[in-house]
Scaffold this motif. Structure first.
Motif, PDB file in Angstrom:
ATOM      1  N   ARG A   1     101.937 -20.661 -35.450  1.00  0.00           N
ATOM      2  CA  ARG A   1     100.888 -20.425 -36.445  1.00  0.00           C
ATOM      3  C   ARG A   1     100.089 -19.186 -36.095  1.00  0.00           C
ATOM      4  O   ARG A   1      99.737 -18.387 -36.974  1.00  0.00           O
ATOM      5  CB  ARG A   1      99.966 -21.646 -36.523  1.00  0.00           C
ATOM      6  N   VAL A   2      99.796 -19.006 -34.810  1.00  0.00           N
ATOM      7  CA  VAL A   2      99.038 -17.829 -34.379  1.00  0.00           C
ATOM      8  C   VAL A   2      99.851 -16.560 -34.637  1.00  0.00           C
ATOM      9  O   VAL A   2      99.294 -15.525 -35.012  1.00  0.00           O
ATOM     10  CB  VAL A   2      98.648 -17.950 -32.892  1.00  0.00           C
ATOM     11  N   GLU A   3     101.155 -16.628 -34.447  1.00  0.00           N
ATOM     12  CA  GLU A   3     102.004 -15.471 -34.737  1.00  0.00           C
ATOM     13  C   GLU A   3     101.919 -15.091 -36.213  1.00  0.00           C
ATOM     14  O   GLU A   3     101.881 -13.908 -36.568  1.00  0.00           O
ATOM     15  CB  GLU A   3     103.457 -15.766 -34.341  1.00  0.00           C
ATOM     16  N   LYS A   4     101.873 -16.108 -37.094  1.00  0.00           N
ATOM     17  CA  LYS A   4     101.714 -15.851 -38.524  1.00  0.00           C
ATOM     18  C   LYS A   4     100.344 -15.214 -38.809  1.00  0.00           C
ATOM     19  O   LYS A   4     100.212 -14.341 -39.666  1.00  0.00           O
ATOM     20  CB  LYS A   4     101.854 -17.148 -39.314  1.00  0.00           C
ATOM     21  N   THR A   5      99.337 -15.677 -38.077  1.00  0.00           N
ATOM     22  CA  THR A   5      98.003 -15.107 -38.228  1.00  0.00           C
ATOM     23  C   THR A   5      98.002 -13.641 -37.801  1.00  0.00           C
ATOM     24  O   THR A   5      97.380 -12.790 -38.445  1.00  0.00           O
ATOM     25  CB  THR A   5      96.979 -15.908 -37.394  1.00  0.00           C
ATOM     26  N   GLU A   6      98.715 -13.331 -36.722  1.00  0.00           N
ATOM     27  CA  GLU A   6      98.807 -11.946 -36.257  1.00  0.00           C
ATOM     28  C   GLU A   6      99.500 -11.063 -37.297  1.00  0.00           C
ATOM     29  O   GLU A   6      99.101  -9.916 -37.508  1.00  0.00           O
ATOM     30  CB  GLU A   6      99.556 -11.899 -34.927  1.00  0.00           C
ATOM     31  N   GLN A   7     100.534 -11.603 -37.944  1.00  0.00           N
ATOM     32  CA  GLN A   7     101.203 -10.846 -39.002  1.00  0.00           C
ATOM     33  C   GLN A   7     100.247 -10.569 -40.157  1.00  0.00           C
ATOM     34  O   GLN A   7     100.191  -9.457 -40.692  1.00  0.00           O
ATOM     35  CB  GLN A   7     102.429 -11.614 -39.507  1.00  0.00           C
ATOM     36  N   ALA A   8      99.487 -11.610 -40.529  1.00  0.00           N
ATOM     37  CA  ALA A   8      98.520 -11.431 -41.621  1.00  0.00           C
ATOM     38  C   ALA A   8      97.467 -10.398 -41.248  1.00  0.00           C
ATOM     39  O   ALA A   8      96.990  -9.647 -42.114  1.00  0.00           O
ATOM     40  CB  ALA A   8      97.862 -12.773 -41.951  1.00  0.00           C
ATOM     41  N   ALA A   9      97.097 -10.344 -39.979  1.00  0.00           N
ATOM     42  CA  ALA A   9      96.087  -9.383 -39.529  1.00  0.00           C
ATOM     43  C   ALA A   9      96.562  -7.950 -39.729  1.00  0.00           C
ATOM     44  O   ALA A   9      95.754  -7.056 -40.017  1.00  0.00           O
ATOM     45  CB  ALA A   9      95.747  -9.631 -38.062  1.00  0.00           C
TER      46      ALA A   9
END
Length: 401
Positions: A80-88
């Motif tokens: 989930r954090v990796e997805k958040t990093e992509q969104a960032a």
């Protein structure tokens, strides 16, 4: 998509970031006036980023991104954090929510956004619940971050208008999308669009770059004429004078270039999008570097779309065929799609990106920045194909690099 729609890739991306239960989902619902995100007291309710397109007064078309908490735990939490990093990386303006005095993780993300030169608005949510506790936290955040956060509350709408005003103030100066066709044509010019209708163009529809380019030409006051590749010679014969500009699919360069009138400029949709979405100067240098790669080079081809590979797919079949025709079968080619993009690019000699019509400009430029920081040349499909066909210097660019 109609000609009047604003695609997600052309909207301002506003991302909400913070720990689990920092109030991101509640705030995005309050800002949009809709139940866009699921709100729960259970930590980790938001998993994959939630995207909501809407119109925001004073700004126009935007996309709000609700992300998972960056303190998520466990194997699923890591994903989930990796997805958040992509969104960032695709965020044009970040709303960063602080929720406690332990700010190490929050400050790490603040530093990330500042490195990316992404405007950040600092917030403390749940202001109606914090009451007197909000002021000390506000002071602590200001001391640690060097900027005073806004106190906001989704419950009683406190601070929401301030957030909207801050979003307007933080709007990046360069957010206004550049013209797709740039300096290549102006009102009254005849522009011929050569649009192959192959297996990659769904029946009854045009691909997105064709639609966007056609719409811009109409807005500019150009006379836009369309034909397919097999109709090009007949179409040119019917014209009283040659078109000012011919725009084709990059994969049709080989068929279109020999038929191009000497007075007509030639470019492709992908070349236009190299400037519209990315860094045309860096991409041009990457195309020139392509001509000097060794036979054992390792090339990464990055597609924005995640479509099922089709027969004669440009990124997976046609471009690799051209590359190997130039450099031989020892060439190592790796293909990624969607938002899969390696963090470590140092093992590659070159990155070739698609036109990225499905990504916003901020996200493409974040990939360009990765390549620049790791000293890896980068180009895009159109410029790469023109270089491999030996007509790079004959293709017109929408802007001087």
């Amino acid at each position: 998509m109609s000609l009047n729609d604003t695609t997600r890739g052309n909207r301002l991306h506003i991302g909400l970031f913070g720990r689990r239960n920092a109030g991101k989902s509640s705030l995005i619902n309050a800002l949009t006036g809709q139940a866009v995100a699921t709100v729960s007291s259970v930590p980790g309710t938001t998993t994959d980023p939630v995207y909501k397109a809407m119109e925001l007064h004073g700004i126009g078309p935007v996309v709000f991104i609700d992300t998972a908490g960056f303190d998520d735990e466990g194997m699923l939490g890591k994903l989930r954090v990796e997805k958040t990093e992509q969104a960032a990386r695709e965020t044009d303006i970040a709303l960063l929510l602080f929720s406690g005095l332990d700010m190490a993780e929050d400050l790490k993300w603040l530093a990330f956004f500042r490195r990316q030169k992404t405007p950040v608005i600092l917030l403390i949510s749940h202001a109606d619940e914090l009451a007197d506790e909000g002021r000390p936290l506000q002071a602590a955040v200001e001391q640690a971050a060097g900027e005073k956060p806004l106190l906001v509350s989704a419950g009683d709408k406190k601070g929401l208008e301030q957030v909207r005003q801050e979003l307007i103030r933080a709007l990046p100066e360069d957010f206004e999308q550049p013209s797709i066709t740039g300096n290549l044509c102006q009102a009254g010019d005849l522009v011929l669009l050569v649009m192959p209708q192959d297996i990659q163009a769904p029946k009854g529809r045009l691909i997105l770059p064709q639609v966007q380019t056609l719409r811009e030409l109409l807005d500019k006051g150009c006379q836009a004429l369309c034909c397919t590749t097999d109709q090009l010679a007949e179409t040119l014969d019917r014209l009283k004078e040659p078109p000012k500009l011919i725009i084709t699919d990059s994969q049709a360069f080989q068929k279109v270039y020999p038929l191009k009138p000497a007075a007509s400029l030639l470019t492709s949709f992908s070349v236009l999008f190299a400037a519209f979405k990315g860094d045309i100067g860096y991409f041009l240098k990457g195309a020139e570097a392509l001509l000097a790669i060794p036979a054992s080079a390792h090339i990464l081809i990055a597609e924005a779309c995640t479509h099922k590979p089709l027969q004669e797919d440009i990124g997976r079949v046609k471009l690799p065929r051209l590359l190997r025709r130039k450099s031989g079968d020892d060439l190592k080619i790796e293909i990624v799609s969607g938002k899969d993009f390696p963090a470590d690019l140092t093992g590659y000699d070159l990155v070739i990106h698609c036109g990225a019509c499905m990504f916003n400009r901020k996200y493409v430029l974040s990939r360009v920045q990765q390549c620049q920081e790791q000293h890896v040349p980068m180009t895009n499909y159109g410029l790469a194909i023109a270089a491999l066909l030996g007509i790079l210097d004959k293709v017109s660019l929408p802007y001087e690099p």
